[in-house]
Write an enzyme that holds these catalytic residues in place. Structure first.
Site, PDB file in Angstrom:
ATOM      1  N   ARG A 105      44.466  32.647  28.211  1.00 43.12           N
ATOM      2  CA  ARG A 105      43.627  33.595  27.663  1.00 43.12           C
ATOM      3  C   ARG A 105      43.113  33.155  26.564  1.00 43.12           C
ATOM      4  NH1 ARG A 105      43.986  39.912  28.051  1.00 43.12           N
ATOM      5  NH2 ARG A 105      43.556  39.599  30.065  1.00 43.12           N
ATOM      6  N   HIS A 132      36.573  36.447  33.904  1.00 38.57           N
ATOM      7  CA  HIS A 132      37.856  36.997  34.228  1.00 38.57           C
ATOM      8  C   HIS A 132      38.119  37.033  35.834  1.00 38.57           C
ATOM      9  CE1 HIS A 132      41.531  38.986  33.341  1.00 38.57           C
ATOM     10  NE2 HIS A 132      41.142  40.235  32.900  1.00 38.57           N
ATOM     11  N   GLN A 135      41.156  39.215  37.356  1.00 40.03           N
ATOM     12  CA  GLN A 135      40.702  40.629  37.564  1.00 40.03           C
ATOM     13  C   GLN A 135      39.937  41.011  38.618  1.00 40.03           C
ATOM     14  OE1 GLN A 135      41.797  43.314  35.204  1.00 40.03           O
ATOM     15  NE2 GLN A 135      40.970  44.312  37.037  1.00 40.03           N
ATOM     16  N   ASP A 231      33.174  48.641  32.034  1.00 38.44           N
ATOM     17  CA  ASP A 231      34.071  47.984  31.010  1.00 38.44           C
ATOM     18  C   ASP A 231      33.904  48.230  29.773  1.00 38.44           C
ATOM     19  OD1 ASP A 231      36.088  46.183  30.016  1.00 38.44           O
ATOM     20  OD2 ASP A 231      34.955  44.468  30.382  1.00 38.44           O
ATOM     21  N   CYS A 271      38.897  47.773  34.514  1.00 41.42           N
ATOM     22  CA  CYS A 271      39.925  46.793  34.468  1.00 41.42           C
ATOM     23  C   CYS A 271      40.984  47.164  33.255  1.00 41.42           C
ATOM     24  CB  CYS A 271      39.456  45.374  34.017  1.00 41.42           C
ATOM     25  SG  CYS A 271      38.436  45.243  32.411  1.00 41.42           S
ATOM     26  N   ARG A 299      46.662  43.693  40.218  1.00 41.82           N
ATOM     27  CA  ARG A 299      46.872  42.500  39.743  1.00 41.82           C
ATOM     28  C   ARG A 299      47.884  41.367  39.949  1.00 41.82           C
ATOM     29  NH1 ARG A 299      44.114  41.743  34.655  1.00 41.82           N
ATOM     30  NH2 ARG A 299      44.869  39.710  34.986  1.00 41.82           N
TER      31      ARG A 299
HETATM   32  N1  NVA Z   1      35.721  42.728  28.653  1.00 42.67           N
HETATM   33  C1  NVA Z   1      37.128  42.859  28.016  1.00 42.67           C
HETATM   34  C2  NVA Z   1      37.953  42.845  29.315  1.00 42.67           C
HETATM   35  C3  NVA Z   1      39.333  43.051  28.915  1.00 42.67           C
HETATM   36  C4  NVA Z   1      40.565  42.987  29.974  1.00 42.67           C
HETATM   37  C5  NVA Z   1      37.295  42.088  26.958  1.00 42.67           C
HETATM   38  O1  NVA Z   1      36.881  40.811  27.118  1.00 42.67           O
HETATM   39  O2  NVA Z   1      37.908  42.393  26.082  1.00 42.67           O
HETATM   40  N1   CP Z   2      42.371  44.148  32.423  1.00 41.09           N
HETATM   41  C1   CP Z   2      43.327  43.193  31.757  1.00 41.09           C
HETATM   42  O1   CP Z   2      43.289  42.049  31.788  1.00 41.09           O
HETATM   43  O2   CP Z   2      43.970  43.648  30.907  1.00 41.09           O
HETATM   44  P1   CP Z   2      45.004  43.166  29.650  1.00 41.09           P
HETATM   45  O3   CP Z   2      44.191  42.756  28.594  1.00 41.09           O
HETATM   46  O4   CP Z   2      45.880  44.102  29.362  1.00 41.09           O
HETATM   47  O5   CP Z   2      45.665  41.828  30.349  1.00 41.09           O
END
Ligand code: NVA
Ligand code: CP
Length: 324
Positions: A105, A132, A135, A231, A271, A299
């Protein structure tokens, strides 16, 4: 030959369908209490690089490896040499000597790609600024469970994305392109998905028959649709844009008025984490049409299926030379 999952374009439509079916079997087995001590990934180890915060992704991958009989090792920038600037190409080859797959990540998609380029073991994108995929595979599985199984059922539904043309939107575009889905995205001007991803979706659509388009009016996206996704308006790393984005996204809140325009059977996906009162109201998030906690649980099941798919047949740790 190792395989990576960096975007949903790395999977074919039949593979996505097989992942859905496998996720369902894994979910059923878990509900029935099966916890294989030496499961399909017995003796396998997953490296987990997190350069951004996470609750769901970290815990679901870690629990998933445990339940498949394997083990997961968590690496954060603080407390590892990654945060002190050790090149990702070196980290890739070092982890390749110990682990059977690695998730990352991070911010730039290019960093996940570089890790994959140097890694002798599969690399899975656990969220970048750009996409992502894990997800959205869980989101697809949630739809698959709630609306009936199989690619034809998935194609018979109308999908809407409301809000930012962000990493999640990009993965939805690729999912739609691959699977031949009808997806309308409502984004405020200036916050459209990356045009390159729209082109990628269009190229896939030529094969799959997908319909993917962007509109400005959220109601145009949600009217009569079955799957509504949204989101946060400011993703991780965009916190200092929050105020500007709150203004730009006014009118894009998934509230009960917007939900009422959708089909009566519509489900709501997010998500998480969510900002209640911004992109979604408390009422909708907690309402009977919300599937968000099922989606979050999924997930785990989907990622177990992904881990099985990618780790099976990958080279053993240490079997590489200098790598690269
Ligand atoms: N679009 C959000 C998703 C978090 C799971 C982010 O990147 O922060
Ligand atoms: N939806 C998601 O990826 O959540 P986290 O940021 O908690 O991993």
């Amino acid at each position: 030959m190792k395989r990576d999952l960096l975007t949903l374009a790395d999977l074919s439509a039949p593979e996505i369908d097989a992942l859905m079916a496998r996720s369902a079997r894994l979910k059923r087995a878990r509900l029935e209490g099966h916890r294989p001590a030496a499961g399909p990934l017995g003796g396998k180890v997953l490296g987990m690089i997190f350069e951004k915060a996470s609750t769901r992704t970290r815990v679901s991958f870690e629990v998933g490896m445990y339940e498949l009989g394997g083990h997961a090792v968590y690496l954060a920038p603080e407390g590892s040499q990654i945060g002190r600037g050790e090149p990702i190409a070196d980290t890739a080859r070092v982890l390749g000597g110990y682990c059977h797959a690695v998730i990352i990540r991070t911010f730039a998609q290019a960093r996940a790609e570089e890790l994959a380029r140097w890694s002798p073991i599969p690399v899975i994108n656990a969220l970048t600024d750009h996409s992502h995929p894990c997800q959205v595979l869980a989101d697809l599985f949630t739809v698959w469970e709630l609306f009936g199984q199989g690619p034809e059922r998935m194609r018979g539904l109308g999908y809407a994305w409301i809000g930012d043309g962000n990493n999640m939107a990009h993965s939805w575009i690729r999912a739609a392109g691959r699977l031949g889905l009808d997806l309308v995205l409502a984004c405020p001007e200036g916050y459209d998905p990356d045009p390159a991803v729209m082109l990628e979706g269009a190229a896939m659509a030529r094969e799959s028959g997908a319909k993917i388009r962007i509109v400005r009016d959220p109601r145009e996206a949600t009217r009569g649709r079955d799957v509504l996704s949204t989101d946060v308006w400011a993703s991780m790393g965009q916190e200092d844009e929050s105020e500007r984005r709150r203004k730009a996204f006014a009118g894009y809140c998934l509230d009960s008025g917007l939900l009422a325009t959708a089909s009566p059977q519509a489900i709501v996906l997010h998500c998480l984490p969510a900002h209640r009162g911004e992109e979604i109201t408390h009422e909708v998030l907690e309402g009977p049409q919300s599937a968000v906690f099922r989606q979050a649980e999924n997930r785990l099941h989907v990622q177990k299926a992904i881990l099985e798919l990618l780790i099976a047949g990958s080279p053993s740790p240490g079997s590489h030379g200098q790598g690269g």
